[in-house]
Design a protein around this motif. Sequence first.
Motif, mmCIF file in Angstrom:
data_model
loop_
_atom_site.group_PDB
_atom_site.id
_atom_site.type_symbol
_atom_site.label_atom_id
_atom_site.label_comp_id
_atom_site.label_asym_id
_atom_site.label_seq_id
_atom_site.Cartn_x
_atom_site.Cartn_y
_atom_site.Cartn_z
ATOM 1 N N GLU A 186 24.433 68.145 25.593
ATOM 2 C CA GLU A 186 24.462 66.696 25.383
ATOM 3 C C GLU A 186 23.413 66.275 24.360
ATOM 4 O O GLU A 186 23.673 65.462 23.468
ATOM 5 C CB GLU A 186 24.215 65.974 26.704
ATOM 6 C CG GLU A 186 24.240 64.460 26.581
ATOM 7 C CD GLU A 186 23.967 63.772 27.900
ATOM 8 O OE1 GLU A 186 23.754 62.557 27.883
ATOM 9 O OE2 GLU A 186 23.961 64.455 28.945
ATOM 10 N N VAL A 187 22.208 66.838 24.487
ATOM 11 C CA VAL A 187 21.129 66.517 23.552
ATOM 12 C C VAL A 187 21.531 66.875 22.126
ATOM 13 O O VAL A 187 21.340 66.095 21.185
ATOM 14 C CB VAL A 187 19.841 67.271 23.943
ATOM 15 C CG1 VAL A 187 18.817 67.212 22.818
ATOM 16 C CG2 VAL A 187 19.253 66.686 25.216
ATOM 17 N N MET A 188 22.102 68.062 21.961
ATOM 18 C CA MET A 188 22.481 68.511 20.623
ATOM 19 C C MET A 188 23.622 67.669 20.046
ATOM 20 O O MET A 188 23.676 67.434 18.837
ATOM 21 C CB MET A 188 22.867 69.991 20.666
ATOM 22 C CG MET A 188 21.674 70.908 20.891
ATOM 23 S SD MET A 188 22.115 72.654 20.851
ATOM 24 C CE MET A 188 20.491 73.415 20.723
ATOM 25 N N LYS A 189 24.521 67.214 20.906
ATOM 26 C CA LYS A 189 25.616 66.361 20.433
ATOM 27 C C LYS A 189 25.084 65.022 19.933
ATOM 28 O O LYS A 189 25.580 64.475 18.948
ATOM 29 C CB LYS A 189 26.631 66.141 21.552
ATOM 30 C CG LYS A 189 27.559 67.319 21.785
ATOM 31 C CD LYS A 189 28.548 67.031 22.904
ATOM 32 C CE LYS A 189 29.496 68.209 23.111
ATOM 33 N NZ LYS A 189 30.435 67.968 24.233
ATOM 34 N N VAL A 190 24.074 64.496 20.626
ATOM 35 C CA VAL A 190 23.464 63.236 20.186
ATOM 36 C C VAL A 190 22.870 63.399 18.801
ATOM 37 O O VAL A 190 23.127 62.608 17.892
ATOM 38 C CB VAL A 190 22.376 62.768 21.180
ATOM 39 C CG1 VAL A 190 21.579 61.601 20.587
ATOM 40 C CG2 VAL A 190 22.998 62.350 22.496
ATOM 41 N N ARG A 191 22.079 64.449 18.622
ATOM 42 C CA ARG A 191 21.442 64.639 17.317
ATOM 43 C C ARG A 191 22.483 64.939 16.240
ATOM 44 O O ARG A 191 22.398 64.420 15.123
ATOM 45 C CB ARG A 191 20.414 65.768 17.371
ATOM 46 C CG ARG A 191 19.927 66.085 15.963
ATOM 47 C CD ARG A 191 18.594 66.713 15.850
ATOM 48 N NE ARG A 191 18.202 66.741 14.448
ATOM 49 C CZ ARG A 191 17.076 67.245 14.001
ATOM 50 N NH1 ARG A 191 16.203 67.740 14.845
ATOM 51 N NH2 ARG A 191 16.791 67.237 12.722
ATOM 52 N N GLU A 192 23.446 65.784 16.555
ATOM 53 C CA GLU A 192 24.463 66.158 15.563
ATOM 54 C C GLU A 192 25.208 64.930 15.043
ATOM 55 O O GLU A 192 25.379 64.758 13.829
ATOM 56 C CB GLU A 192 25.455 67.140 16.188
ATOM 57 C CG GLU A 192 26.569 67.567 15.239
ATOM 58 C CD GLU A 192 27.621 68.421 15.926
ATOM 59 O OE1 GLU A 192 28.630 68.739 15.272
ATOM 60 O OE2 GLU A 192 27.439 68.749 17.116
ATOM 61 N N PHE A 193 25.639 64.060 15.960
ATOM 62 C CA PHE A 193 26.401 62.886 15.542
ATOM 63 C C PHE A 193 25.510 61.880 14.811
ATOM 64 O O PHE A 193 25.907 61.302 13.788
ATOM 65 C CB PHE A 193 27.064 62.224 16.754
ATOM 66 C CG PHE A 193 28.008 61.111 16.399
ATOM 67 C CD1 PHE A 193 29.021 61.301 15.468
ATOM 68 C CD2 PHE A 193 27.882 59.866 16.996
ATOM 69 C CE1 PHE A 193 29.898 60.272 15.133
ATOM 70 C CE2 PHE A 193 28.751 58.829 16.671
ATOM 71 C CZ PHE A 193 29.760 59.030 15.742
ATOM 72 N N ALA A 194 24.291 61.685 15.305
ATOM 73 C CA ALA A 194 23.366 60.756 14.649
ATOM 74 C C ALA A 194 23.047 61.219 13.232
ATOM 75 O O ALA A 194 23.053 60.422 12.281
ATOM 76 C CB ALA A 194 22.083 60.622 15.466
ATOM 77 N N ASP A 195 22.775 62.513 13.072
ATOM 78 C CA ASP A 195 22.474 63.048 11.737
ATOM 79 C C ASP A 195 23.670 62.896 10.804
ATOM 80 O O ASP A 195 23.519 62.575 9.619
ATOM 81 C CB ASP A 195 22.081 64.524 11.834
ATOM 82 C CG ASP A 195 20.661 64.717 12.354
ATOM 83 O OD1 ASP A 195 19.981 63.705 12.598
ATOM 84 O OD2 ASP A 195 20.240 65.878 12.516
#
Length: 249
Positions: A186-195
């Motif tokens: 979940e954490v990585m999905k947040v960063r991936e989409f935000a970036d």
Amino acid sequence: MGTRRKARECSLQIMFAADFSHFSDVEKLVADYWREFGFDEVSRGCSQQVRNLLEEIENLEIITQELKNIAKKTSQIKVASRAFEKYEELIWAAKLISENFINMIKKAIRADAGWSEEKQKVESAASSYRNLSKKFFKDLKYWMQTAERYYLMTEFESVNEVEEQTEHVLNKLDEILNNVSEIIDEVMKVREFADRLVFGTVRMKERIDEMISLKAEHWRLPRMAMVDRNVLRLAVYEFLEEETPKTVV
């Protein structure tokens, strides 16, 4: 809060900072953002599990103080002290789990592959916690048996409370460890989409600004509030390039 909604919030904060700095060195700005603010912004839901665990540990400390008070009334202080020495180790092990868990989340947010090493530390600390708790209650039960002739068993309700509370903490640990992969994902999905939103919007900034200017009657882009124009920029980019339903955008 949904992963994409949280990612949009993070991307807006990054875009605000980028706009303020006239979009100079956006890559560094993004890296700095995740390092300084990422944990607070992304992991509130995740870190709540850690906060719950720390609350349980505090409860254990309070209840154990009651046991220490009972121990002072008996002549079995040496027996009790051995149990409480193990208890201090137990508290330290549980807090170590929390520290390693937080470090794991922080490294995942920074896209640092070292988060998997922190996961191993969490699992190791959890194993120590379980072993220490078994030894702790073994000594504690022995102390109860030797002290029983001094007091009725009703005097030792606190001991049962400690045991129940410890079991509760162990269950919390199991819950956290079972959810580690989901939490990191979940954490990585947040960063991936935000970036993706930030870098995509910056890459297409000139085209996006032109589109906004054509539709914004009586409002030049520089006159708009910084938050407003960056909300529009991100929305236009997502509308054009992402598969998000248009009504959501």
